[in-house]
Each structure stands twice: as structure tokens, then as C-alpha cells.
Design a protein around this motif. Structure first.
Motif, short mmCIF file in Angstrom:
data_model
loop_
_atom_site.label_atom_id
_atom_site.label_comp_id
_atom_site.label_asym_id
_atom_site.label_seq_id
_atom_site.Cartn_x
_atom_site.Cartn_y
_atom_site.Cartn_z
N GLY A 90 0.83 -1.21 0.00
CA GLY A 90 0.00 0.00 0.00
C GLY A 90 0.86 1.25 0.00
N ALA A 134 1.74 3.40 -2.42
CA ALA A 134 1.59 4.45 -3.43
C ALA A 134 1.21 5.80 -2.83
CB ALA A 134 0.53 4.03 -4.45
N GLY A 149 -0.39 7.92 1.16
CA GLY A 149 -0.79 7.83 2.57
C GLY A 149 0.31 7.31 3.49
N GLN A 195 -2.07 0.06 -7.27
CA GLN A 195 -2.01 1.17 -8.26
C GLN A 195 -0.61 1.21 -8.86
OE1 GLN A 195 -3.81 5.01 -6.88
NE2 GLN A 195 -3.54 4.08 -4.86
N HIS A 215 1.05 -4.98 -7.04
CA HIS A 215 0.88 -6.11 -6.13
C HIS A 215 -0.48 -6.01 -5.47
CE1 HIS A 215 2.16 -7.63 -1.84
NE2 HIS A 215 1.59 -8.60 -2.53
N THR A 260 -4.25 -9.46 -1.88
CA THR A 260 -5.17 -10.58 -1.66
C THR A 260 -4.78 -11.81 -2.49
OG1 THR A 260 -6.71 -9.93 -3.42
CG2 THR A 260 -7.08 -8.99 -1.23
N ASN A 281 0.62 -2.81 5.24
CA ASN A 281 -0.04 -1.51 5.39
C ASN A 281 -1.26 -1.36 4.48
OD1 ASN A 281 -0.12 1.58 5.80
ND2 ASN A 281 0.25 1.37 3.59
N ALA A 282 -1.30 -2.05 3.33
CA ALA A 282 -2.42 -1.88 2.39
C ALA A 282 -3.74 -2.13 3.12
CB ALA A 282 -2.28 -2.87 1.24
N ILE A 337 -8.55 -7.95 2.14
CA ILE A 337 -7.47 -6.96 1.99
C ILE A 337 -6.82 -6.64 3.33
CG2 ILE A 337 -6.93 -4.58 1.30
CD1 ILE A 337 -9.18 -4.80 -0.81
N ILE A 356 -0.10 -2.67 10.16
CA ILE A 356 -0.88 -1.45 10.43
C ILE A 356 -2.32 -1.87 10.68
CG2 ILE A 356 -1.49 0.86 9.68
CD1 ILE A 356 1.58 0.41 10.04
N TYR A 358 -14.55 -3.51 9.17
CA TYR A 358 -13.24 -2.92 9.51
C TYR A 358 -12.84 -3.32 10.93
CZ TYR A 358 -9.60 0.73 9.17
OH TYR A 358 -8.40 1.42 9.10
N PRO A 370 -3.30 3.38 14.62
CA PRO A 370 -3.53 4.83 14.53
C PRO A 370 -5.03 5.15 14.66
CG PRO A 370 -2.44 3.95 12.53
CD PRO A 370 -3.00 2.80 13.30
N ALA A 423 -6.07 9.68 2.39
CA ALA A 423 -7.28 9.58 1.55
C ALA A 423 -8.35 8.66 2.15
CB ALA A 423 -6.88 9.06 0.17
N ILE A 424 -7.96 7.75 3.02
CA ILE A 424 -8.92 6.78 3.53
C ILE A 424 -10.03 7.45 4.36
CG2 ILE A 424 -7.98 6.07 5.79
CD1 ILE A 424 -8.20 3.14 4.84
N ILE A 425 -9.72 8.62 4.94
CA ILE A 425 -10.76 9.29 5.76
C ILE A 425 -11.60 10.27 4.95
CG2 ILE A 425 -9.48 9.00 7.93
CD1 ILE A 425 -8.87 12.03 7.83
N1 NAD Z 1 -5.60 7.09 7.78
C1 NAD Z 1 -6.23 6.63 8.83
O1 NAD Z 1 -7.05 7.33 9.46
C2 NAD Z 1 -5.95 5.24 9.34
C3 NAD Z 1 -6.22 4.95 10.68
C4 NAD Z 1 -5.98 3.67 11.14
C5 NAD Z 1 -5.47 2.70 10.30
N2 NAD Z 1 -5.23 3.01 9.00
C6 NAD Z 1 -4.72 1.96 8.14
O2 NAD Z 1 -3.54 2.41 7.52
C7 NAD Z 1 -3.33 1.68 6.32
C8 NAD Z 1 -2.95 2.65 5.21
O3 NAD Z 1 -4.07 3.46 4.90
P1 NAD Z 1 -3.96 4.99 4.48
O4 NAD Z 1 -4.53 5.75 5.60
O5 NAD Z 1 -2.61 5.31 4.02
O6 NAD Z 1 -5.03 5.03 3.30
P2 NAD Z 1 -4.86 5.19 1.72
O7 NAD Z 1 -6.20 4.90 1.16
O8 NAD Z 1 -4.24 6.49 1.41
O9 NAD Z 1 -3.81 4.06 1.32
C9 NAD Z 1 -4.16 2.70 1.21
C10 NAD Z 1 -3.32 2.11 0.11
O10 NAD Z 1 -3.63 0.70 0.03
C11 NAD Z 1 -3.70 0.36 -1.36
N3 NAD Z 1 -4.51 -0.84 -1.56
C12 NAD Z 1 -5.85 -0.98 -1.43
N4 NAD Z 1 -6.22 -2.23 -1.76
C13 NAD Z 1 -5.09 -2.91 -2.08
C14 NAD Z 1 -4.81 -4.24 -2.49
N5 NAD Z 1 -5.79 -5.14 -2.65
N6 NAD Z 1 -3.54 -4.58 -2.73
C15 NAD Z 1 -2.54 -3.68 -2.58
N7 NAD Z 1 -2.73 -2.40 -2.21
C16 NAD Z 1 -4.00 -2.02 -1.96
C17 NAD Z 1 -4.32 1.58 -2.02
O11 NAD Z 1 -4.10 1.60 -3.42
C18 NAD Z 1 -3.63 2.72 -1.28
O12 NAD Z 1 -2.43 3.12 -1.91
C19 NAD Z 1 -4.61 0.89 6.08
O13 NAD Z 1 -4.42 -0.45 6.48
C20 NAD Z 1 -5.61 1.57 6.98
O14 NAD Z 1 -6.66 0.73 7.37
C21 NAD Z 1 -5.45 4.25 8.51
#
Ligand code: NAD
Length: 258
Positions: free
Chosen positions: A14, A16, A18, A40, A59, A62, A87-88, A110, A137, A152, A184, A190-192
Motif C-alpha cells: 500500500g 503508493a 498515505g 495502483q 501487487h 489478496t 499496510n495496504a 485486503i 498497520i 473494519y 492509529p 485519503a482513507i478518511i
Molecule cells: N488514515 C487513517 O485514518 C488510518 C487509521 C488507522 C489505520 N489506517 C490503516 O492504515 C493503512 C494505510 O491506509 P492509508 O490511511 O494510508 O489510506 P490510503 O487509502 O491512502 O492508502 C491505502 C493504500 O492501500 C492500497 N490498496 C488498497 N487495496 C489494495 C490491495 N488489494 N492490494 C494492494 N494495495 C492495496 C491503495 O491503493 C492505497 O495506496 C490501512 O491499512 C488503513 O486501514 C489508517
């Protein structure tokens, strides 16, 4: 930076954008070799090049065959792998009455199943390059529930316990491989965005998301990267099977948190 990760070879899913990208950048600054992977392709390749990573690889976490190919490519690019960051992830809104089984399966695939298939596939590489660390993560949603986060909550709690099982297996079999989870609270990625948009404006959205966080703000990706840096480093070599909260105090709150 003090190059705390010199000699570390990190595989980050993951990556790309965040949190994955923030960890990749910080690890590079600390002297690690880094491979970013993501579903991506264009974006991960572009970001990997920008930060000077060894590779940016397409990659889907899943897919067990994709794990095999991505790990082989990363091993080739860095001459080993000794840090694995799961982390994805994706989010989903839905309660026990509204969530679809399809979405539930997707989130579990995922956010949770990938940690099993990916860690199993990576074990030979990690064993060959000890000391090694596995960083998962999870989320505060793996520790506290919300009625609308059914899938989730399930997946993030599942990976927290899976991490402990992995940690105990490695420790009891004499491996210098640690496994820890990071939890966290809402962090600026972007996830939020869908949750912010529900409230109409960025300001109102952030106010709603941070209402119950004692420190009254969102987390920043760099704050998660700082914790991951510690867990990837040899400073944390006696730290395993633990949960690290980066949450502005929210999980310390009792009932009626304000
Ligand atoms: N941002 C938050 O508030 C927060 C809080 C707690 C936990 N998290 C966790 O942190 C991690 C990273 O999330 P983020 O906040 O950077 O969000 P994000 O949406 O910016 O990044 C998630 C990344 O995962 C990739 N992804 C999604 N499905 C995938 C797959 N099948 N295979 C490979 N890559 C895949 C996406 O393309 C993206 O680049 C996640 O596991 C999320 O649940 C985020």
C-alpha cells in the motif's frame, strides 16, 4: 537523520500514497533500502522513483501468486528483505444490518487475510536476513468498536491477534523476528475522505472525526512513520507481540469520552 535503519531492507504494501508512502520516505531517510508495492501500478512506480526506492511494484495483497512474485522481485532489487510492513487496507461503512457479505469479504481479504498469506510467503526471506521485523498497520478500530465499522473492526482486531500469534511462533522457535501492530486513530490520508465528505466541509468533517480524541486533532502520516521506524530498527529487537497506539489519547478514555 541518524540512519537508524542502515542495513534494513523494507517491503511496504500500500505504498503508493498515505501511510505506506510516508513510511517509505522516512525509512529511506533513515538509510534503509525500500520497495513499495501497491495495486495502483503507475502511482507506486512514480512515487518509488521520486523517493529513490529500489522499486515500485504492482501487487494485489489478496493474491498469493502476486505475493510470491512481488517478494521475489523485491528480494532481487534489495538483495534481501528483513522488514515487512503490512499496510495496504481499505475501509467500509456498514453495520450488522446494512453491510453486504461481499464488502465484508473484501475488507477481510485486503485488511486481514493478506497478513496471513503475505507473512507466510515472506518467512523464508525474513529468516534468511535476521534480525527482522514484521509491522502490521491495524487501527484503533482493532481495539474499540463502532456500530458502523462492522467489517473494519473485525479485520483490524483480527490482524492484531494474528500479529501476536506470529510474534510468539517466531520467539519460541528462536528466530530474531519481531511482529508488532500499530493502531492509529484518524490520520490525514485519503482513507478518511469519505468520512470528512459526509459532513459537507473539511472543517466540519475534521471537527466530527476529532470530537472524541482528547488531543482534538487528526494524526499525521509522519507520526505513524516515526513509530514504524522504531519498530523496524534494532532498537526494538526485544519488542514483540505488542500493540502501539498513535491515537491522541482516545483509547485511554473511559465512558463518555470528551
Ligand atoms: N488514515 C487513517 O485514518 C488510518 C487509521 C488507522 C489505520 N489506517 C490503516 O492504515 C493503512 C494505510 O491506509 P492509508 O490511511 O494510508 O489510506 P490510503 O487509502 O491512502 O492508502 C491505502 C493504500 O492501500 C492500497 N490498496 C488498497 N487495496 C489494495 C490491495 N488489494 N492490494 C494492494 N494495495 C492495496 C491503495 O491503493 C492505497 O495506496 C490501512 O491499512 C488503513 O486501514 C489508517
Amino acid at each position: 537523520m541518524s540512519k537508524r535503519l542502515k542495513g534494513k531492507k523494507a517491503f511496504i504494501t500500500g505504498g503508493a500514497q498515505g501511510l505506506g508512502l510516508a513510511m517509505g520516505k522516512r525509512f529511506m531517510e533513515e538509510g534503509a533500502d525500500v520497495v513499495l508495492t501497491d495495486i495502483q501500478l503507475d502511482k507506486v512506480a512514480e512515487e518509488a522513483e521520486k523517493i529513490g526506492a529500489a522499486a515500485g511494484i504492482e501487487h494485489d495483497v489478496t493474491d498469493p501468486f502476486a505475493w510470491k512474485a512481488a517478494l521475489e522481485a523485491a528480494n532481487e532489487a534489495m538483495d534481501g528483505i528483513n522488514v515487512l510492513v503490512h499496510n495496504a487496507g481499505i475501509g467500509s461503512f456498514g453495520n450488522v444490518e446494512t453491510e453486504t457479505y461481499e464488502m465484508y469479504r473484501k475488507v477481510c481479504a485486503i485488511d486481514m487475510d493478506s497478513v496471513f498469506i503475505g507473512t507466510q510467503a515472506a518467512m523464508p526471506y525474513l529468516k534468511e536476513h535476521q534480525p527482522a521485523s514484521i509491522i502490521v498497520i491495524s487501527s484503533v478500530a482493532g481495539l474499540m468498536a463502532d456500530g458502523n465499522f462492522l467489517s473494519y473492526n473485525t479485520a483490524k482486531a483480527g490482524v492484531a491477534m494474528m500479529t501476536k500469534s506470529i510474534a510468539l511462533h517466531c520467539a519460541r522457535n528462536g528466530m530474531q523476528i519481531t511482529a508488532n501492530s500499530i493502531h492509529p486513530v484518524f490520520t490525514r490520508t485519503a482513507i478518511i475522505d469519505p468520512m470528512i465528505q459526509l459532513k459537507g466541509s473539511q472543517e466540519e468533517g475534521e471537527k466530527a472525526l476529532t470530537r472524541n480524541i482528547p488531543m482534538k486533532r487528526l494524526g499525521e502520516p509522519e507520526e505513524v512513520a516515526a513509530m514504524a521506524t522504531y519498530l523496524a530498527s534494532d532498537e526494538a529487537k526485544f519488542v514483540t507481540g505488542s500493540e502501539f497506539r498513535i491515537d491522541g489519547g482516545i483509547t485511554a478514555c473511559g465512558l463518555g469520552a470528551k
